[in-house]
Design a protein around this motif. Structure first.
Motif, PDB file in Angstrom:
ATOM      1  N   GLY A  50      44.821  36.546  35.316  1.00 37.08           N
ATOM      2  CA  GLY A  50      44.357  36.581  36.524  1.00 37.08           C
ATOM      3  C   GLY A  50      44.963  35.625  37.572  1.00 37.08           C
ATOM      4  O   GLY A  50      44.445  34.967  38.460  1.00 37.08           O
ATOM      5  N   VAL A  52      46.729  34.169  40.495  1.00 37.94           N
ATOM      6  CA  VAL A  52      46.840  34.585  41.887  1.00 37.94           C
ATOM      7  C   VAL A  52      48.025  33.965  42.579  1.00 37.94           C
ATOM      8  O   VAL A  52      48.227  32.907  42.893  1.00 37.94           O
ATOM      9  CB  VAL A  52      45.775  34.235  42.707  1.00 37.94           C
ATOM     10  CG1 VAL A  52      45.637  34.725  43.999  1.00 37.94           C
ATOM     11  CG2 VAL A  52      44.277  34.661  41.971  1.00 37.94           C
ATOM     12  N   ALA A  55      49.437  34.583  48.460  1.00 39.98           N
ATOM     13  CA  ALA A  55      48.995  35.641  49.402  1.00 39.98           C
ATOM     14  C   ALA A  55      49.717  35.799  50.747  1.00 39.98           C
ATOM     15  O   ALA A  55      49.891  34.516  51.313  1.00 39.98           O
ATOM     16  CB  ALA A  55      47.566  35.896  49.492  1.00 39.98           C
ATOM     17  N   ALA A  85      36.258  38.368  48.916  1.00 43.11           N
ATOM     18  CA  ALA A  85      36.889  38.008  47.453  1.00 43.11           C
ATOM     19  C   ALA A  85      35.979  38.797  46.564  1.00 43.11           C
ATOM     20  O   ALA A  85      34.766  39.374  47.008  1.00 43.11           O
ATOM     21  CB  ALA A  85      36.156  36.539  47.116  1.00 43.11           C
ATOM     22  N   GLU A  86      36.623  39.369  45.593  1.00 41.90           N
ATOM     23  CA  GLU A  86      35.958  40.400  44.663  1.00 41.90           C
ATOM     24  C   GLU A  86      35.507  39.652  43.327  1.00 41.90           C
ATOM     25  O   GLU A  86      35.868  38.499  43.241  1.00 41.90           O
ATOM     26  CB  GLU A  86      36.996  41.581  44.327  1.00 41.90           C
ATOM     27  CG  GLU A  86      37.405  42.430  45.446  1.00 41.90           C
ATOM     28  CD  GLU A  86      37.967  43.647  45.046  1.00 41.90           C
ATOM     29  OE1 GLU A  86      39.510  43.638  45.151  1.00 41.90           O
ATOM     30  OE2 GLU A  86      37.663  44.588  44.279  1.00 41.90           O
ATOM     31  N   PRO A  88      35.669  38.313  39.714  1.00 39.38           N
ATOM     32  CA  PRO A  88      36.612  38.132  39.153  1.00 39.38           C
ATOM     33  C   PRO A  88      36.916  39.014  37.970  1.00 39.38           C
ATOM     34  O   PRO A  88      35.744  39.697  37.423  1.00 39.38           O
ATOM     35  CB  PRO A  88      36.444  36.684  38.420  1.00 39.38           C
ATOM     36  CG  PRO A  88      35.634  36.231  39.376  1.00 39.38           C
ATOM     37  CD  PRO A  88      34.705  37.151  40.218  1.00 39.38           C
ATOM     38  N   GLU A 287      47.308  41.963  49.122  1.00 36.16           N
ATOM     39  CA  GLU A 287      46.346  41.171  48.665  1.00 36.16           C
ATOM     40  C   GLU A 287      45.343  41.216  47.812  1.00 36.16           C
ATOM     41  O   GLU A 287      45.025  40.326  46.889  1.00 36.16           O
ATOM     42  CB  GLU A 287      45.648  40.553  50.135  1.00 36.16           C
ATOM     43  CG  GLU A 287      45.286  39.254  50.193  1.00 36.16           C
ATOM     44  CD  GLU A 287      45.211  38.691  51.494  1.00 36.16           C
ATOM     45  OE1 GLU A 287      44.044  38.935  51.946  1.00 36.16           O
ATOM     46  OE2 GLU A 287      46.001  38.019  52.044  1.00 36.16           O
ATOM     47  N   TYR A 288      44.491  42.346  47.751  1.00 35.26           N
ATOM     48  CA  TYR A 288      43.666  42.566  46.652  1.00 35.26           C
ATOM     49  C   TYR A 288      44.220  42.682  45.258  1.00 35.26           C
ATOM     50  O   TYR A 288      44.046  42.363  44.404  1.00 35.26           O
ATOM     51  CB  TYR A 288      42.767  44.163  47.064  1.00 35.26           C
ATOM     52  CG  TYR A 288      41.877  43.595  47.961  1.00 35.26           C
ATOM     53  CD1 TYR A 288      40.478  43.277  47.769  1.00 35.26           C
ATOM     54  CD2 TYR A 288      41.790  44.122  49.214  1.00 35.26           C
ATOM     55  CE1 TYR A 288      39.444  43.020  48.531  1.00 35.26           C
ATOM     56  CE2 TYR A 288      40.909  43.997  50.057  1.00 35.26           C
ATOM     57  CZ  TYR A 288      39.454  43.534  49.591  1.00 35.26           C
ATOM     58  OH  TYR A 288      38.553  43.354  50.696  1.00 35.26           O
ATOM     59  N   ARG A 291      45.330  39.674  43.326  1.00 37.74           N
ATOM     60  CA  ARG A 291      44.194  39.016  42.695  1.00 37.74           C
ATOM     61  C   ARG A 291      43.893  39.388  41.145  1.00 37.74           C
ATOM     62  O   ARG A 291      43.154  38.505  40.305  1.00 37.74           O
ATOM     63  CB  ARG A 291      42.811  39.049  43.464  1.00 37.74           C
ATOM     64  CG  ARG A 291      42.765  38.435  44.681  1.00 37.74           C
ATOM     65  CD  ARG A 291      41.650  38.773  45.690  1.00 37.74           C
ATOM     66  NE  ARG A 291      41.823  38.165  47.056  1.00 37.74           N
ATOM     67  CZ  ARG A 291      40.858  38.358  47.987  1.00 37.74           C
ATOM     68  NH1 ARG A 291      39.614  38.727  47.498  1.00 37.74           N
ATOM     69  NH2 ARG A 291      40.976  37.745  49.014  1.00 37.74           N
TER      70      ARG A 291
END
Length: 474
Positions: A50, A52, A55, A85-86, A88, A287-288, A291
């Motif tokens: 995960g 990141v 971005a 934000a989604e 995690p 961008e998504y 993540r």
């Protein structure tokens, strides 16, 4: 738009996914290939950490920002809000379903039987590669607006899949439409029927049965919609043109592979990412994606998108010069202008990572290329009548075979079916050989995921009667 949440139900999906794609690896049984005797038992595939990466920035948009003249999409009225934000990405849960038993095989292939059955141990039940005893019968569609009807092309080699999970289809369909309307202002009001008719939620749920959450499915769904927007608006259906395509694609590609420049010029570039619907959708979808993707997964995807754009440019150059390519030339173009970016992210969507050195192996690259080529010819075959009704000459495999080999169109179409079938058999044989030669859990799982994508892609084309109908050749 509120932050996306998890799907309310998982519907036993890991268990349902366990049998999908098994036809690819089960072929190794009949070949009698032995796996390496020192294969590590009970290994759990690595979970994506995960990380990141940086971005793309969201700069302020000046009032009156013009839309690009090459497409009819409406320009945004104001700068988009910050991307929500989604949740995690959790670790992939182990399936509670028992691993299906593999039928008894000769003693000589016992090690390979263990590969097809999958690893044993905590957290590995969802990695079973055993074939289903019989193909599942499709059930009526629920959610997403797509009827589960439509006949497969006679003689086309394919594998049926269960009807995609209706709970997930409904949730993905809801979220992707909210994203298209509220976050990236993707289409004008009079294109809403076309967007709904694409039923992309049902498409992606069917292609990624092992996705651990709806958030993971949404990564694939946004990218699919963004790629389709670039194709339609820049290249084909909605104002696209081969003239000047290279410049448009280059600027759009910087939404995926960001520009590294001086402080003076960076703001103007960042602002340009909101100039039209394709760039807005590429920027947001990427961008998504970042993540949940690792740096190597992101770099892999960018590389395959560059391949895709190169294929767009080749087809555009032929359109500008009225050139009908030789069949082998057309197939070369289609190896680049194809679905490859979709199955190449199957591990990101699945919540794990196929290590970069394993993904880069020539045998793995061949398997992925064959999968992309076969699924793209499926599109040529199912969209044949749709493209025939469009103005001008639209190149697809049946048309090119008919022109270059001087065949009646029916014979050319049936020959294109044979080309697809040969590629599919080659894909399955190569995948089975790779699974036997490299009995690593992440390799087996990735191959199974690619096979599931191949089957889900066919299922969507077959059943999407809003977009496709078959020619009257039978």
């Amino acid at each position: 738009m509120p932050a996306p949440g998890l799907s309310p139900l998982q519907s036993g999906l890991p268990a349902a996914a366990a049998g999908l794609g098994a036809h690819v690896l089960a072929r190794a049984l009949s070949a009698g290939v032995e796996a390496a005797a020192d294969a590590p038992p009970g290994t759990v595939p690595d979970t994506a950490p995960g990380v990141v990466p940086e971005a793309v920035p969201a700069p302020p948009v000046r009032a009156g920002l013009p839309s690009a003249p090459v497409h009819p999409f409406k320009a945004p009225q104001a700068a988009p809000a910050a991307v929500p934000a989604e949740v995690p990405a959790p670790e992939l849960p182990a399936s509670e379903a028992p691993v299906p038993e593999v039928a008894a095989a000769p003693a000589a292939v016992a090690p390979l039987e263990r590969i097809l059955r999958g690893p044993s141990g905590l957290g590995t039940a969802g990695l079973s590669l055993a074939r289903r005893e019989e193909a599942p019968a499709p059930s009526p569609s629920a959610g997403g607006g797509a009827p589960a009807v439509g006949s497969p092309i006679p003689g086309l080699y394919h594998h049926p899949i269960p009807e995609p999970d209706p709970v997930r289809v409904e949730e993905v369909s809801r979220r992707i439409k909210a994203w298209a309307e509220d976050e990236v202002d993707l289409y004008p009001d009079d294109w809403e029927d076309e967007f709904d008719g694409f039923v992309v939620g049902r498409y992606m749920v069917g292609c990624h049965p092992d996705a651990p959450t709806v958030d993971h499915l949404m990564v694939a769904t946004r990218l699919m919609v963004a790629e389709n927007a670039v194709d339609d608006v820049y290249c084909e259906d909605h104002g696209g043109s081969p003239v000047g395509l290279g410049g448009r694609l280059l600027l759009a590609h910087t939404a995926l592979d960001p520009l590294h420049t001086t402080k003076e010029y960076r703001p103007a570039w960042a602002e340009s990412l909101y100039a039209d619907a394709p760039r807005r959708s590429y920027r947001s979808a990427m961008e998504y994606f970042l993540r949940l993707a690792t740096p190597s997964q992101a770099d892999r995807f960018r590389h395959d998108m560059a391949r895709l754009h190169l294929g767009y440019l080749a087809e555009a150059s032929w359109a500008e010069t009225d050139h009908v390519p030789e069949v082998w030339e057309y197939l070369s173009m289609r190896q680049f202008n194809n679905f490859r970016p979709c199955p190449t992210i199957t591990d990101t969507v699945g919540g794990y990572e196929l290590p970069a050195d394993l993904h880069a192996q020539p045998a793995m690259q061949r398997v992925i290329a064959l999968a992309g080529n076969a699924t793209t010819i499926v599109n040529d075959l199912y969209s044949y009548t749709k493209e025939l009704a469009s103005p001008g000459l639209h190149l697809n495999l049946p048309v090119v075979i008919a022109r270059r080999e001087d065949l009646p169109i029916k014979e050319a179409y049936l020959k294109a079916v044979e080309v697809h079938n040969e590629l599919m058999h080659e894909f399955e044989s190569e995948a089975a050989a790779l699974a036997a030669a490299c009995p690593v859990p992440s390799v087996s799982r990735f191959l199974r995921g690619v096979a599931a994508w191949v089957d889900g892609n066919h299922h969507w084309h077959q059943t999407n009667t809003y977009r496709y109908s078959l020619p009257d050749f039978w």
